[in-house]
Write an enzyme that holds these catalytic residues in place. Sequence first.
Site, mmCIF file in Angstrom:
data_model
loop_
_atom_site.group_PDB
_atom_site.id
_atom_site.type_symbol
_atom_site.label_atom_id
_atom_site.label_comp_id
_atom_site.label_asym_id
_atom_site.label_seq_id
_atom_site.Cartn_x
_atom_site.Cartn_y
_atom_site.Cartn_z
ATOM 1 N N ASP A 131 -9.710 1.339 -9.242
ATOM 2 C CA ASP A 131 -8.341 0.779 -9.778
ATOM 3 C C ASP A 131 -7.495 0.172 -8.521
ATOM 4 O OD1 ASP A 131 -6.836 -0.397 -12.275
ATOM 5 O OD2 ASP A 131 -5.737 1.322 -11.210
ATOM 6 N N ARG A 181 -20.843 -8.835 -14.309
ATOM 7 C CA ARG A 181 -20.318 -8.121 -15.247
ATOM 8 C C ARG A 181 -19.739 -8.756 -16.318
ATOM 9 N NH1 ARG A 181 -14.976 -4.812 -13.717
ATOM 10 N NH2 ARG A 181 -14.059 -6.980 -13.954
ATOM 11 N N ARG A 227 0.812 -1.109 0.077
ATOM 12 C CA ARG A 227 -0.107 -0.007 0.085
ATOM 13 C C ARG A 227 0.714 1.241 0.082
ATOM 14 N NH1 ARG A 227 -3.750 -2.721 4.361
ATOM 15 N NH2 ARG A 227 -5.599 -3.588 2.995
ATOM 16 N N ARG A 237 -15.624 1.980 -10.637
ATOM 17 C CA ARG A 237 -14.547 0.755 -10.178
ATOM 18 C C ARG A 237 -13.460 1.466 -9.791
ATOM 19 N NH1 ARG A 237 -9.806 -0.548 -12.686
ATOM 20 N NH2 ARG A 237 -9.036 -2.984 -12.247
ATOM 21 N N GLU A 248 -11.279 -2.935 -6.935
ATOM 22 C CA GLU A 248 -10.331 -4.057 -7.499
ATOM 23 C C GLU A 248 -9.342 -4.458 -6.477
ATOM 24 O OE1 GLU A 248 -6.979 -5.071 -10.585
ATOM 25 O OE2 GLU A 248 -6.942 -3.197 -9.645
ATOM 26 N N ASN A 277 -11.321 -10.425 -16.858
ATOM 27 C CA ASN A 277 -11.437 -8.787 -17.108
ATOM 28 C C ASN A 277 -10.232 -8.516 -17.981
ATOM 29 O OD1 ASN A 277 -8.967 -8.826 -15.631
ATOM 30 N ND2 ASN A 277 -9.723 -7.972 -13.695
ATOM 31 N N HIS A 312 -4.052 -1.661 -3.148
ATOM 32 C CA HIS A 312 -2.891 -0.729 -3.018
ATOM 33 C C HIS A 312 -3.115 0.707 -2.273
ATOM 34 C CE1 HIS A 312 -0.865 -3.690 -5.144
ATOM 35 N NE2 HIS A 312 -1.692 -3.802 -6.064
HETATM 36 C C1 AAO Z 1 2.984 -0.327 -17.551
HETATM 37 C C2 AAO Z 1 4.127 -1.137 -17.908
HETATM 38 C C3 AAO Z 1 5.111 -1.456 -16.738
HETATM 39 C C4 AAO Z 1 5.763 -0.127 -16.040
HETATM 40 C C5 AAO Z 1 4.360 0.973 -15.749
HETATM 41 C C6 AAO Z 1 4.886 2.297 -15.513
HETATM 42 O O1 AAO Z 1 3.681 -2.435 -18.173
HETATM 43 O O2 AAO Z 1 6.172 -2.210 -17.134
HETATM 44 O O3 AAO Z 1 6.396 -0.025 -15.003
HETATM 45 O O4 AAO Z 1 3.649 0.701 -17.055
HETATM 46 O O5 AAO Z 1 5.442 2.835 -16.527
HETATM 47 C C7 AAO Z 1 -2.001 -1.678 -16.206
HETATM 48 C C8 AAO Z 1 -1.020 -2.681 -16.810
HETATM 49 C C9 AAO Z 1 0.535 -2.428 -16.336
HETATM 50 C C10 AAO Z 1 0.914 -0.940 -16.735
HETATM 51 C C11 AAO Z 1 -0.215 -0.175 -15.991
HETATM 52 C C12 AAO Z 1 0.476 1.215 -16.180
HETATM 53 O O6 AAO Z 1 -1.424 -4.045 -16.403
HETATM 54 O O7 AAO Z 1 1.364 -3.240 -17.221
HETATM 55 O O8 AAO Z 1 2.300 -0.854 -16.541
HETATM 56 O O9 AAO Z 1 -1.394 -0.280 -16.666
HETATM 57 O O10 AAO Z 1 0.380 1.666 -17.579
HETATM 58 C C13 AAO Z 1 -1.569 -6.170 -9.388
HETATM 59 C C14 AAO Z 1 -2.748 -4.936 -8.932
HETATM 60 C C15 AAO Z 1 -3.799 -4.809 -9.562
HETATM 61 C C16 AAO Z 1 -3.373 -4.446 -11.087
HETATM 62 C C17 AAO Z 1 -2.626 -5.489 -11.573
HETATM 63 C C18 AAO Z 1 -2.162 -5.021 -12.907
HETATM 64 O O11 AAO Z 1 -2.996 -5.245 -7.489
HETATM 65 O O12 AAO Z 1 -4.532 -3.650 -9.199
HETATM 66 O O13 AAO Z 1 -1.555 -5.669 -10.997
HETATM 67 N N1 AAO Z 1 -4.532 -4.085 -11.871
HETATM 68 C C19 AAO Z 1 -5.006 -2.586 -11.990
HETATM 69 C C20 AAO Z 1 -5.404 -2.456 -13.551
HETATM 70 C C21 AAO Z 1 -4.389 -2.532 -14.549
HETATM 71 C C22 AAO Z 1 -3.492 -1.406 -14.205
HETATM 72 C C23 AAO Z 1 -3.144 -1.145 -13.032
HETATM 73 C C24 AAO Z 1 -4.052 -1.558 -11.918
HETATM 74 C C25 AAO Z 1 -2.425 0.212 -12.787
HETATM 75 O O14 AAO Z 1 -6.522 -3.451 -13.829
HETATM 76 O O15 AAO Z 1 -4.952 -2.656 -15.727
HETATM 77 O O16 AAO Z 1 -2.193 -1.935 -14.901
HETATM 78 O O17 AAO Z 1 -3.400 1.163 -12.810
HETATM 79 C C26 AAO Z 1 -0.890 -11.488 -7.974
HETATM 80 C C27 AAO Z 1 -1.375 -10.202 -7.150
HETATM 81 C C28 AAO Z 1 -2.241 -8.899 -7.640
HETATM 82 C C29 AAO Z 1 -1.361 -8.013 -8.734
HETATM 83 C C30 AAO Z 1 -1.234 -9.562 -9.827
HETATM 84 C C31 AAO Z 1 -0.290 -9.064 -10.910
HETATM 85 O O18 AAO Z 1 -1.866 -11.980 -8.468
HETATM 86 O O19 AAO Z 1 -2.501 -10.914 -6.254
HETATM 87 O O20 AAO Z 1 -2.412 -8.108 -6.845
HETATM 88 O O21 AAO Z 1 -2.173 -7.366 -9.349
HETATM 89 O O22 AAO Z 1 -0.205 -10.301 -9.228
HETATM 90 O O23 AAO Z 1 1.038 -8.231 -10.628
HETATM 91 C C32 AAO Z 1 -2.369 -15.472 -10.712
HETATM 92 C C33 AAO Z 1 -1.183 -15.245 -9.750
HETATM 93 C C34 AAO Z 1 -1.064 -14.184 -8.843
HETATM 94 C C35 AAO Z 1 -1.759 -12.965 -9.470
HETATM 95 C C36 AAO Z 1 -3.149 -13.064 -10.039
HETATM 96 C C37 AAO Z 1 -3.643 -12.211 -10.803
HETATM 97 O O24 AAO Z 1 -3.245 -16.201 -9.874
HETATM 98 O O25 AAO Z 1 -0.500 -16.550 -9.150
HETATM 99 O O26 AAO Z 1 0.037 -13.830 -8.293
HETATM 100 O O27 AAO Z 1 -3.051 -14.319 -11.360
HETATM 101 O O28 AAO Z 1 -4.871 -12.537 -11.402
#
Ligand code: AAO
Length: 462
Positions: free
Chosen positions: A185, A318, A146, A183, A219, A282, A189
């Site tokens: 986002d 959804r 967080r 929603r 989320e 999603n 965190h």
């Molecule tokens: C981009 C680039 C990065 C760069 C950044 C900054 O890709 O390389 O560093 O810009 O320049 C989206 C994209 C990102 C993008 C970002 C900003 O996905 O690639 O970065 O926009 O442009 C965590 C969070 C969750 C988040 C998710 C993606 O908890 O909130 O990561 N989702 C939201 C949005 C998403 C967006 C952002 C947040 C940022 O929906 O579209 O990112 O605004 C575990 C944890 C989760 C964690 C995941 C992924 O879960 O429990 O909390 O989510 O890992 O890191 C399996 C796995 C388990 C995993 C789960 C996920 O079961 O075992 O580990 O799946 O379903």
Amino acid sequence: QKNNHFAEGRNTIVHLFEWHWDAIASECENFLGPKGFAGVQVSPPNENSVISNRPWWERYQPVSYQLTTRSGNESAFVDMVRRCSNVGVRIYVDAVFNHMSGTSGRGTAGHSSDIGSLSYPAVPFKSNDFHSRCDVNNYQDAKNIRNCWLSELPDLDQSHDSVRKKIVEYLNHLVDLGVAGFRVDAAKHMWPADLKAIYSSVKDLTGHGLSGRPFFYQEVIDLGGEAVKKTEYNSFGAVLEFKYGAELGNAFQGRNDLHWLVNWGPEWGLLPGTDAVVFIDNHDNQRGRSPAILTYKNPEPYKMAIAFMLAHPYGTTRIISSFGFDNFDQGPPVQQPGFRSDDTCTNGWICEHRWRQIYNMVGFRNAVAGTGINNWWSNGHQQIAFGRGNKGFIAFTLHGDIDQNLQTSLPAGTYCDVISGSLKNGSCTGKTVNVNRRGKAAISLYITEDDGVLAIHVNEKL
Ligand code: AAO
């Protein structure tokens, strides 16, 4: 803040991922309103960094809270809210306020962001509005999750009044424009106490027949085993229930017998249904690597899982409406969707919400609203069927044919199967099912058919 504010008789949100505001307005009038959809989740409407090759994820890099993006400007947004609301469809905004952009340069409204000095003058936010830099890299530690930076995105400190005030101003502006909720986002965190304070400062809904607290659905990815729990968030808002799609994705790929779904709901470790927004996939996990997650790329089990979701009373449902992609970064097609005579989309858009098996189940959910599950049947393995009061009945097979007279609570008559067809001009374009005076339905569902589902309800009866 858990009330979804759906209009009477409507029950499902569609996420029109990356659609433009004018295209959404037309879609509300031409398709979503008439087909009984309840709401649209729209892509983040606030200014974001312009990133080379225009990936979809640039929209998660906020530069300011001005409403100018590739989806359209503020006047187009207002027009969309008005036209959708007029046909009973609510607008829900994807609200990104955990962080600001991790990219220096210009945003979609022409404003600057500078990651070196942490300066976002169009808000404005300055360096002291952020947590000092560290990376989210330890999901066993709530403080790390967080207070550190998710994906290198500068992490706002929502404990500061000045930060809260800017966020609340943004959300209030959207409420003034007539949205029904948000929603949130990356809620995982942010500290629950900060979110609670922010939500409670947002004004009540106004306009378009809305009143009361906005809907907040957060989320919080909680599949178990991490320091942050979904149950820290569901007292003051709804939560996106990630376990839901993972479990159903497994079941409909044959990795768990369907008959176990007899007690689907909190007994599976899911939140209370009134606190949960549920989905099969999603915009993130359709691009992920988890084998549990079903997407449009695996259409047969995908449609079955969605049919089960829409037939089951648990949760606020959804659906995602996608564009086709081959790699993670790929942004949306340059052209907005066009439409074929069978309702499906052109120009690279998948438009799951326009697949008959899906939109007809949106209609099923509306037809059976307010009823519970009854007349559960299974063969003990991969075939199940159940009713929804005296309004609807559905059957699934993943293995083998179903040829049964099953007990329902439906009125006698001939019903259209809304999976293989629809009721059109007084006749069924697909299969029909007869229900006799004792409520027995003659169900035939063969494994060789296009879909392993059959569904009937009182609104599509001859
Ligand atoms: C981009 C680039 C990065 C760069 C950044 C900054 O890709 O390389 O560093 O810009 O320049 C989206 C994209 C990102 C993008 C970002 C900003 O996905 O690639 O970065 O926009 O442009 C965590 C969070 C969750 C988040 C998710 C993606 O908890 O909130 O990561 N989702 C939201 C949005 C998403 C967006 C952002 C947040 C940022 O929906 O579209 O990112 O605004 C575990 C944890 C989760 C964690 C995941 C992924 O879960 O429990 O909390 O989510 O890992 O890191 C399996 C796995 C388990 C995993 C789960 C996920 O079961 O075992 O580990 O799946 O379903």
